[in-house]
Design a protein around this motif. Structure first.
Motif, mmCIF file in Angstrom:
data_model
loop_
_atom_site.group_PDB
_atom_site.id
_atom_site.type_symbol
_atom_site.label_atom_id
_atom_site.label_comp_id
_atom_site.label_asym_id
_atom_site.label_seq_id
_atom_site.Cartn_x
_atom_site.Cartn_y
_atom_site.Cartn_z
ATOM 1 N N CYS A 547 2.862 -4.097 6.468
ATOM 2 C CA CYS A 547 3.403 -5.111 5.589
ATOM 3 C C CYS A 547 4.985 -5.562 6.823
ATOM 4 O O CYS A 547 5.275 -6.503 7.009
ATOM 5 N N ARG A 548 5.220 -4.462 7.777
ATOM 6 C CA ARG A 548 6.325 -4.902 8.940
ATOM 7 C C ARG A 548 5.949 -5.682 9.862
ATOM 8 O O ARG A 548 6.494 -6.364 10.339
ATOM 9 N N LYS A 549 4.601 -5.749 10.034
ATOM 10 C CA LYS A 549 3.940 -6.356 11.171
ATOM 11 C C LYS A 549 4.076 -7.897 11.218
ATOM 12 O O LYS A 549 4.236 -8.995 10.994
ATOM 13 N N HIS A 550 3.673 -7.790 9.303
ATOM 14 C CA HIS A 550 4.230 -9.177 8.530
ATOM 15 C C HIS A 550 5.117 -10.367 8.050
ATOM 16 O O HIS A 550 4.690 -11.066 7.198
ATOM 17 N N LYS A 551 5.983 -9.554 8.492
ATOM 18 C CA LYS A 551 6.923 -9.719 7.389
ATOM 19 C C LYS A 551 7.475 -9.347 6.499
ATOM 20 O O LYS A 551 7.625 -10.532 5.231
ATOM 21 N N LEU A 552 6.332 -8.888 6.175
ATOM 22 C CA LEU A 552 6.459 -8.839 3.898
ATOM 23 C C LEU A 552 7.386 -7.337 3.707
ATOM 24 O O LEU A 552 7.739 -6.406 4.651
ATOM 25 N N HIS A 553 7.876 -7.507 2.393
ATOM 26 C CA HIS A 553 8.722 -6.453 1.938
ATOM 27 C C HIS A 553 8.145 -4.767 1.796
ATOM 28 O O HIS A 553 6.560 -5.390 1.659
ATOM 29 N N PRO A 554 8.313 -3.898 2.240
ATOM 30 C CA PRO A 554 7.842 -2.789 2.497
ATOM 31 C C PRO A 554 6.757 -2.490 0.689
ATOM 32 O O PRO A 554 7.231 -3.026 -0.879
ATOM 33 N N PRO A 555 5.745 -1.747 0.594
ATOM 34 C CA PRO A 555 5.343 -1.567 -0.605
ATOM 35 C C PRO A 555 5.943 -1.482 -1.890
ATOM 36 O O PRO A 555 6.733 0.190 -1.539
ATOM 37 N N GLN A 556 5.835 -1.404 -2.760
ATOM 38 C CA GLN A 556 6.374 -1.469 -4.193
ATOM 39 C C GLN A 556 5.570 0.109 -4.789
ATOM 40 O O GLN A 556 4.720 -0.457 -5.156
ATOM 41 N N PRO A 557 6.204 1.075 -5.024
ATOM 42 C CA PRO A 557 6.164 1.899 -5.265
ATOM 43 C C PRO A 557 5.780 1.959 -7.401
ATOM 44 O O PRO A 557 7.111 1.246 -7.544
ATOM 45 N N PHE A 558 4.786 1.476 -7.937
ATOM 46 C CA PHE A 558 4.460 1.342 -9.177
ATOM 47 C C PHE A 558 3.953 2.661 -10.046
ATOM 48 O O PHE A 558 2.474 3.011 -9.652
ATOM 49 N N THR A 559 3.740 2.559 -10.891
ATOM 50 C CA THR A 559 3.288 3.437 -12.034
ATOM 51 C C THR A 559 3.605 3.354 -13.382
ATOM 52 O O THR A 559 4.602 3.680 -13.804
ATOM 53 N N CYS A 560 2.196 3.564 -14.159
ATOM 54 C CA CYS A 560 2.494 3.663 -15.463
ATOM 55 C C CYS A 560 2.479 4.609 -16.452
ATOM 56 O O CYS A 560 1.864 4.679 -17.545
ATOM 57 N N SER A 561 2.232 6.408 -15.822
ATOM 58 C CA SER A 561 0.912 6.913 -15.984
ATOM 59 C C SER A 561 2.942 7.723 -16.233
ATOM 60 O O SER A 561 4.344 8.454 -15.596
ATOM 61 N N THR A 562 3.415 7.380 -17.538
ATOM 62 C CA THR A 562 5.065 7.425 -17.998
ATOM 63 C C THR A 562 5.396 8.032 -19.701
ATOM 64 O O THR A 562 4.119 7.257 -19.721
ATOM 65 N N ASN A 563 6.071 8.867 -19.892
ATOM 66 C CA ASN A 563 5.807 8.968 -21.567
ATOM 67 C C ASN A 563 6.966 8.066 -21.866
ATOM 68 O O ASN A 563 6.182 7.258 -23.090
#
Length: 619
Positions: A547-563
């Motif tokens: 992401c840094r090399k290609h000038k993208l935003h850092p990977p966005q953490p995501f989960t749907c394993s929530t209460n």
């Protein structure tokens, strides 16, 4: 309605076919009658129905059988002329002319027939006693007219009835033997009744009857006239009027009465106003009005369309729980010839805990259909009667065609309300979970979804800087070598990988480098299943370094394993990037871009919910 009418006169020699035509044209009996009159055209402005009418004569002496057959095939209505003082010419009606015509016309689209008894001036008696059994025997016979070319008796009426038989035929509407409406006519009139029943209480009240009358005939009914209509129904049937409103049975009875009294044009006027053709099918012109969509433009519903759809929702949400149960959905679509929404719809939009379509989910599905397939949306609005209820020329008035996306990019602003995000990733990376989480479903709820009811789309609303927008997520199948223009055309791209699968990120990197590295479309990398242990990816660069090399935003953490329901923050960020692609790039090094989007979303989501609740209370 037809653009013109072609009337053919046939019959035995010397019965007066040519005299009838010449008497009509000159308004006097001709001294000399030729063997055959030339085809004449009566202009639209002098005919009762305002339709150009062609009248064609036949002469056995001048024309061959082949020419006669050609004229029969071209005719819209055929007048079989006989002489009331000539029994042989009457017998020939059934022994020769009707069989000949039936042999030369298609059984499913028989041409209407008019029996014409000419020379009534020569006899004291009527030929009706002889003719009535013939009329009862042959369904194609619309009516019988006795006339006289010599003293001009019933000449205008003859051609009016012939014109009427084409423009307002009895055949598709009514069965004389059973003395009742045909099933296809009942089906069409039932749809018309349901559209006109604006409050869905099963009756047409005075206000609804007046709207119906004004819509079809451009004039309201006086209060006494309304009462007279209902009294006619009351006198003839028990359940035709209920709570002073006209029931469906009463509505159908009135149309049966119109037809039995020879006022077919009343029923046909109603049917045509609601989009039906001569075969009682909705016309292509009605269902699919012309709408031009230039390249790089999208289609959205406008404000009036949403108001109409809200009224349709309110009309069918009988228990006022702000959701449509399966029975209520079924009732809503009774005006359709088929069920347009399958079980996958419930996994495309927001539903309540019972899995029923919420008000927001219902509007979202309409928004999705309009964006992806505007012709389908026009068709659906046609079934619901949008152009009739809102008194528009066609359903096309419900559609906004957005301006070219390149102009939006140049001006760095957009008026669009719907933004598309294509979600790409390797198999098992969590794309489906990402879509369902947008609809507020955690992993536990997602596991209840049956495989055959799965949807590759999810759509709902987000708030960006105080504006409500629709975000449409589309899960793209991970066939790297077969990505189409549709798979790539969007406003923002999500590249999803599984943090727990070492081979997952490689697909995202390849897709980005192959299709999006030189694109102006914003891209976001989603580190899915972030609740699991993150493993090192088998790729030359880590996701962060890539992401840094290609000038993208850092990977966005995501989960749907929530209460609870998963967080909506990422979806607001995606919508913001779709709306302001230039800002997404300019603010890459500035973390406040994400912050502004998230805070704005939270504030307006709260405000939006409060306003929604207030709206529901009003409803």
């Amino acid at each position: 309605m037809r653009k013109d009418v072609r009337i053919l006169l046939v019959g035995e020699p010397k019965v007066g076919k040519t005299s009838l035509i010449m008497s009509l044209v000159s308004e006097e009996f001709p001294d000399e009658v030729p063997l055959r009159a030339e085809e004449i055209t009566i202009p639209a402005d002098v005919t009762p129905e305002r339709v150009p009418t062609h009248i064609v004569d036949y002469s056995e002496a001048e024309q061959s059988d082949e020419q006669l057959y050609q004229e029969i095939s071209k005719a819209n209505v055929i007048c079989i002329v006989y002489s009331v003082n000539n029994k042989k010419s009457i017998e020939k009606v059934t022994s020769h002319w009707i069989p000949l015509i039936n042999d030369r016309t298609d059984k499913d689209s028989r041409v209407p027939l008019i029996l014409v008894g000419n020379k009534s001036d020569l006899v004291e008696h009527s030929s009706m006693e002889t003719i009535l059994p013939i009329m009862n025997q042959y369904q194609d016979i619309e009516t019988c007219v006795e006339c006289s070319a010599k003293n001009l008796k019933n000449i205008s009426e003859l051609f009016y009835y012939a014109q009427k038989a084409v423009l307002h035929p009895t055949g598709p509407l009514y069965c004389p033997e059973e003395k009742e409406l045909k099933p296809s006519c009942i089906k069409a009139l039932t749809r018309i009744f349901k559209i006109s029943d604006l409050d869905n209480d099963g009756t047409l009240n005075d206000s609804e009857l007046n709207f119906f009358q004004r819509t079809c005939f451009n004039t309201p009914l006086a209060p006494q006239a309304l009462e007279d209509v209902k009294n006619v129904v009351r006198r003839n049937m028990m359940d035709g009027v209920k709570d002073n409103g006209l029931t469906l049975k009463g509505f159908l009875f009135l149309h049966t009465l119109f037809i039995q009294r020879g006022r077919h044009e009343t029923t046909w006027t109603v049917l045509r106003r609601f989009g039906y053709d001569d075969d009682l099918e909705l016309t292509q012109e009605y269902l699919f009005p012309l709408i031009k969509i230039p390249p790089d433009c999208t289609t959205e519903l406008n404000h009036n369309a949403y108001l109409f759809l809200q009224s349709v929702f309110d009309k069918h949400d009988k228990d006022r729980d702000c959701a449509l149960s399966p029975e209520e959905v079924k009732d809503l679509f009774k005006v359709f010839p088929y069920m347009p929404w399958g079980p996958d719809v419930n996994n495309t939009v927001c539903t309540n805990e019972q899995g029923w379509l919420t008000y927001q989910g219902y509007l979202s599905q309409w928004t999705l259909t309009t964006y992806l397939d505007v012709q389908r949306s026009l068709e659906y609005l046609g079934y619901l009667g949008y152009s009739i209820i809102y008194e528009q020329e066609s359903q096309a008035a419900a559609i906004t065609v957005t301006r070219n996306k390149r102009i939006d990019l140049q001006k760095k602003q957009t008026q669009r309300s719907v933004f598309r995000c294509n979600v790409l990733g390797a198999r098992g990376s969590g794309k489906s979970g990402f879509l369902q989480a947008f609809l507020g479903r955690n992993l536990q709820r997602q596991r209840r979804i049956r495989e055959e009811h799965k949807s590759f789309y999810a759509i709902s609303t987000t708030y960006v800087y105080g504006q409500e927008k629709y975000l449409l997520l589309h899960e793209v199948m991970p066939d790297f070598d077969f990505l189409t223009e549709t798979d790539l055309a969007c406003d923002v791209v999500c590249l999803v990988y599984d943090v727990n699968n070492p081979r997952s990120f490689e697909y995202c990197a390849k897709v980005y480098k192959q299709y999006f590295i030189d694109s102006k479309t914003p891209c976001v990398v989603i580190a899915a299943k972030s609740d699991l242990h993150e493993v090192r990816q088998h790729y030359s660069l880590s996701p962060h370094d890539f992401c840094r090399k290609h000038k993208l935003h850092p990977p966005q953490p995501f989960t749907c394993s929530t209460n609870e329901a998963p967080s909506k923050d990422i979806y607001t960020r995606l919508t913001t990037m779709a709306m302001y692609p230039h800002m997404a790039q300019a603010d890459l090094k500035n973390s406040t871009f994400w912050l502004r989007a998230s805070v704005g979303a939270t504030v307006f989501a709260v405000l939006g919910f409060a306003m929604y609740r207030a709206l529901l209370k009003q409803r």
